[in-house]
Design a protein around this motif. Structure first.
Motif, PDB file in Angstrom:
ATOM      1  N   LEU A 186      -0.113  10.099  -6.366  1.00 50.41           N
ATOM      2  CA  LEU A 186      -1.517  10.261  -6.723  1.00 50.41           C
ATOM      3  C   LEU A 186      -2.092  11.414  -5.936  1.00 50.41           C
ATOM      4  O   LEU A 186      -1.467  11.924  -5.005  1.00 50.41           O
ATOM      5  CB  LEU A 186      -2.273   8.977  -6.369  1.00 50.41           C
ATOM      6  CG  LEU A 186      -1.756   7.705  -6.989  1.00 50.41           C
ATOM      7  CD1 LEU A 186      -2.433   6.509  -6.379  1.00 50.41           C
ATOM      8  CD2 LEU A 186      -1.974   7.734  -8.493  1.00 50.41           C
ATOM      9  N   VAL A 193       0.834  -1.204   0.000  1.00 54.42           N
ATOM     10  CA  VAL A 193       0.000   0.000   0.000  1.00 54.42           C
ATOM     11  C   VAL A 193       0.869   1.254   0.000  1.00 54.42           C
ATOM     12  O   VAL A 193       0.567   2.232  -0.684  1.00 54.42           O
ATOM     13  CB  VAL A 193      -0.982  -0.013   1.183  1.00 54.42           C
ATOM     14  CG1 VAL A 193      -1.792   1.266   1.216  1.00 54.42           C
ATOM     15  CG2 VAL A 193      -1.916  -1.200   1.080  1.00 54.42           C
ATOM     16  N   MET A 213       2.920   6.619  -5.516  1.00 49.83           N
ATOM     17  CA  MET A 213       2.879   6.870  -6.970  1.00 49.83           C
ATOM     18  C   MET A 213       2.521   8.312  -7.299  1.00 49.83           C
ATOM     19  O   MET A 213       2.206   8.629  -8.431  1.00 49.83           O
ATOM     20  CB  MET A 213       1.864   5.930  -7.632  1.00 49.83           C
ATOM     21  CG  MET A 213       2.362   4.510  -7.790  1.00 49.83           C
ATOM     22  SD  MET A 213       1.048   3.373  -8.299  1.00 49.83           S
ATOM     23  CE  MET A 213       0.559   4.078  -9.864  1.00 49.83           C
ATOM     24  N   ILE A 255       1.959   1.905  -3.487  1.00 48.73           N
ATOM     25  CA  ILE A 255       0.900   2.489  -4.321  1.00 48.73           C
ATOM     26  C   ILE A 255       0.706   3.964  -3.971  1.00 48.73           C
ATOM     27  O   ILE A 255       0.625   4.820  -4.851  1.00 48.73           O
ATOM     28  CB  ILE A 255      -0.424   1.719  -4.147  1.00 48.73           C
ATOM     29  CG1 ILE A 255      -0.248   0.266  -4.590  1.00 48.73           C
ATOM     30  CG2 ILE A 255      -1.530   2.376  -4.963  1.00 48.73           C
ATOM     31  CD1 ILE A 255      -1.472  -0.592  -4.384  1.00 48.73           C
ATOM     32  N   LEU A 256       0.687   4.249  -2.674  1.00 48.45           N
ATOM     33  CA  LEU A 256       0.473   5.643  -2.264  1.00 48.45           C
ATOM     34  C   LEU A 256       1.617   6.544  -2.711  1.00 48.45           C
ATOM     35  O   LEU A 256       1.452   7.739  -2.862  1.00 48.45           O
ATOM     36  CB  LEU A 256       0.325   5.726  -0.740  1.00 48.45           C
ATOM     37  CG  LEU A 256      -1.000   5.266  -0.151  1.00 48.45           C
ATOM     38  CD1 LEU A 256      -0.994   5.463   1.348  1.00 48.45           C
ATOM     39  CD2 LEU A 256      -2.162   6.038  -0.761  1.00 48.45           C
ATOM     40  N   LYS A 262      10.816  -0.637 -14.414  1.00 43.45           N
ATOM     41  CA  LYS A 262      10.205  -0.417 -13.099  1.00 43.45           C
ATOM     42  C   LYS A 262      10.574  -1.508 -12.100  1.00 43.45           C
ATOM     43  O   LYS A 262      10.862  -1.248 -10.954  1.00 43.45           O
ATOM     44  CB  LYS A 262       8.679  -0.380 -13.241  1.00 43.45           C
ATOM     45  CG  LYS A 262       8.186   0.973 -13.621  1.00 43.45           C
ATOM     46  CD  LYS A 262       6.694   1.060 -13.477  1.00 43.45           C
ATOM     47  CE  LYS A 262       6.285   2.508 -13.678  1.00 43.45           C
ATOM     48  NZ  LYS A 262       4.880   2.657 -13.982  1.00 43.45           N
TER      49      LYS A 262
END
Lengths: 309, 279
Positions: A111, A103, A109, A106-107, A209
């Motif tokens: 956003l 998580v 990235m 993802i955070l 990546k």
């Protein structure tokens, strides 16, 4: 405790400590007293109690290794509860850290609304250890509870979350995993500290990546993962509230974690000497695991600045 | 446009997970307005009709003592503990962070190593000591460790904050002849506000949520905290537990931590990242 250098008149110029060292001692004094009375002394005493049949009602007499012998040979539940405790830690800690890492990645990235998500994910961590949440867990995972109703919507047959000894242990582990937010916030902070030059340099070298993740991100995070791993293991091995409230150690001793056993032996059966022996076995197990993790760290923990300050 | 697609996937994952994580809490909130039959076997999140009866009856507590008592007891336990912890850990951190003294390295190492000392090992002798003092069934077993800074994580966190403040600031004050204590109060303490807030927040949550120590030290119902009262409420009624009341009181007990969280969010993040360990 006064150093000779400051007192010896023949070497006035070689002062080992600045003249305000006494203030330093004065300031740490509360801790020093607390350490002696509330940590060091109890540690020694519990070792002593573990060789006696001490209970709060009567002074104990020395019985040598009897408590330990009984733990490992006669006590039906000791080895079982030790094993369960390890199993619990082995389920809960990796699941929690992996969730937190994913998580956080993802955070990271870049956003929008990161703060909102962070707030939501962290929320369970602030209340997870409470009796209230354990009660909620117990209620949600009942046979007729919310969780089974929810699964029913998808046609999944209901699971005996709390009634089956093996599944019950998973159910209480899930409570810890639910609180992955605290680790996630740390990982997120760690990710922000990875120098962007490293990624830029890697891009110049044509890294994709996946390579960037394995050769930059993960190594840079290892010190945080390492510290988290140790602290989480220590906490998991001592878990008490969830096993005590949600399942009361049951069913059929399926969640009889060592923390619950020590509590029951010491404060319900008043066998404090015996419980002290269990607690020392737990302590030694924790020490051993910590040492092993530390030993292994040189192989997988990467220090960019030579220390985890 | 591949980046955009990845972003959408990320949002979907985040939202689904976020809903899954927060759902139990919403469910708890709405369950407190349901009646006892409605709690079982029904999927709906919202109650058929909102009823505050669970709160009204739940609040009555054990009959002899209401949740008002348990609430006030929890504050009596938590507030002094938290304030004393903030003071003591700050002072100890100042000692370790800014002074040189004999055996400092060893003492610091000991302090850090107590992070790994399991409570289970020291619990029994601590209980025996406090019992000898006649402190069992009072809140002194909670206040004393706070005065004596027995929270290595919080000391460490304060030291980390202190390290971020340039030494020149306090050194120049010594030069002007201030004594170290005055320097701490006048110069460092105001700059350390974020660190003190972090300590206050963490300690409040830990003490508020704590069950084990409450269970060990508090024995009479008149001194019960919320944790103990909640546990009592699921034990005493046997098979006919009025779950809606239990859930209502559970929710009531969670309100202070939730409020604290929303009002002091930025200190949470600062605190855990400075301490670098666990929230």
């Amino acid at each position: 405790m006064s150093p000779q250098a400051t007192k010896n008149p023949s070497v006035p110029s070689v002062r080992k400590y600045p003249k305000n060292w006494r203030w330093g001692i004065l300031f740490i004094l509360p801790w020093l007293i607390g350490f002696c009375i509330l940590q060091a002394y109890p540690l020694i005493m519990s070792l002593y109690y573990s060789f006696t049949d001490f209970s709060i009602l009567a002074e104990g007499k020395w019985i040598g290794l009897d408590n330990y012998k009984r733990l490992f040979t006669k006590d039906k539940y000791f080895m079982k509860s030790l094993g369960l405790t390890f199993k619990y830690a082995l389920m809960a800690v990796p699941m929690k850290l992996i969730m937190a890492l994913i998580v956080a990645m993802i955070l990271n990235m870049k956003l929008k609304c990161i703060n909102l998500f962070r707030t939501v994910y962290y929320l369970p961590s602030i209340m997870g250890g409470s009796v209230a949440i354990s009660i909620l867990w117990r209620f949600m995972f009942m046979r007729e509870g919310m969780m089974n109703n929810f699964l029913g919507v998808f046609g999944i047959p209901s699971v005996n979350w709390l009634g089956d000894p093996d599944i019950a242990l998973v159910t209480i582990s899930l409570l810890v995993v639910w609180q992955f937010g605290s680790s996630m916030v740390l990982f997120l902070a760690g990710l922000k500290n990875v120098p962007t030059e490293l990624y830029e340099a890697a891009e110049v070298d044509g890294a994709n990546k996946w390579t960037k993740f394995w050769s930059i991100t993960l190594p840079m995070l290892t010190p945080i993962v390492f510290f988290n791993l140790i602290m989480q293991i220590i906490h998991a091995l001592q878990e008490f509230t969830s096993a005590f409230i949600i399942t009361s150690g049951g069913p059929n001793h399926g969640t009889y974690l060592i923390g619950v056993k020590i509590y029951e032996d010491a404060f319900q059966n008043l066998k404090m000497g015996y419980a002290s022996a269990s607690s020392w076995v737990l302590f030694l197990a924790i020490l051993l695991i910590t040492v092993l993790v530390f030993r292994s760290s040189s192989a997988w923990v990467f220090y960019n600045d030579g220390g985890m300050d | 446009m591949r980046v955009k697609k990845n972003d959408i996937i990320a949002y979907v994952i985040l939202i689904v997970m976020g809903v899954a994580m927060i759902y139990p809490l919403f469910w708890l909130f709405f369950a407190t307005f349901k009646d006892n039959q409605e709690l079982f076997g029904k999927m709906s999140l919202l109650p058929e009709k909102f009823s505050s009866i669970a709160y009204k009856n739940g609040w009555k507590g054990s009959g002899q003592f209401t949740y008002l008592t348990f609430y006030l007891n929890t504050f009596k336990l938590v507030v002094p503990t938290v304030l004393l912890t903030a003071l003591s850990t700050g002072i100890v951190a100042y000692g370790f962070g800014r002074f040189k003294f004999p055996f400092k390295k060893i003492l610091f190492a000991l302090m850090i190593s107590t992070l790994m000392l399991p409570d289970a090992v020291i619990m029994i002798p601590r209980y025996v000591v406090f019992n000898k003092f006649g402190w069992v069934d009072t809140y002194l077993p909670f206040w004393a460790p706070a005065v004596l800074a027995c929270y290595p994580f919080l000391i460490f966190m304060q030291i980390q904050f202190l390290r971020g403040i340039p030494k020149e600031l306090d050194e120049s004050a010594y030069m002007d002849g201030c004594n170290p204590f005055v320097v701490y109060v006048k110069i460092l303490a105001p700059l350390l506000k974020p660190s003190v807030f972090s300590v206050i927040i963490f300690q409040t949550l830990w003490r508020w949520n704590d069950y084990f120590n409450n269970l060990v030290y508090i024995s009479s119902v008149k001194n019960y905290t919320l944790s103990l009262a909640l546990k009592m409420s699921i034990d005493s009624q046997g098979s006919s537990t009025p779950w809606n009341q239990v859930l209502a009181m559970s929710f009531v007990s969670l309100i202070p931590p939730i409020l604290l969280y929303f009002f002091a969010q930025k200190y949470f993040v600062e605190g855990i990242t400075a301490g670098g360990i666990k929230g």
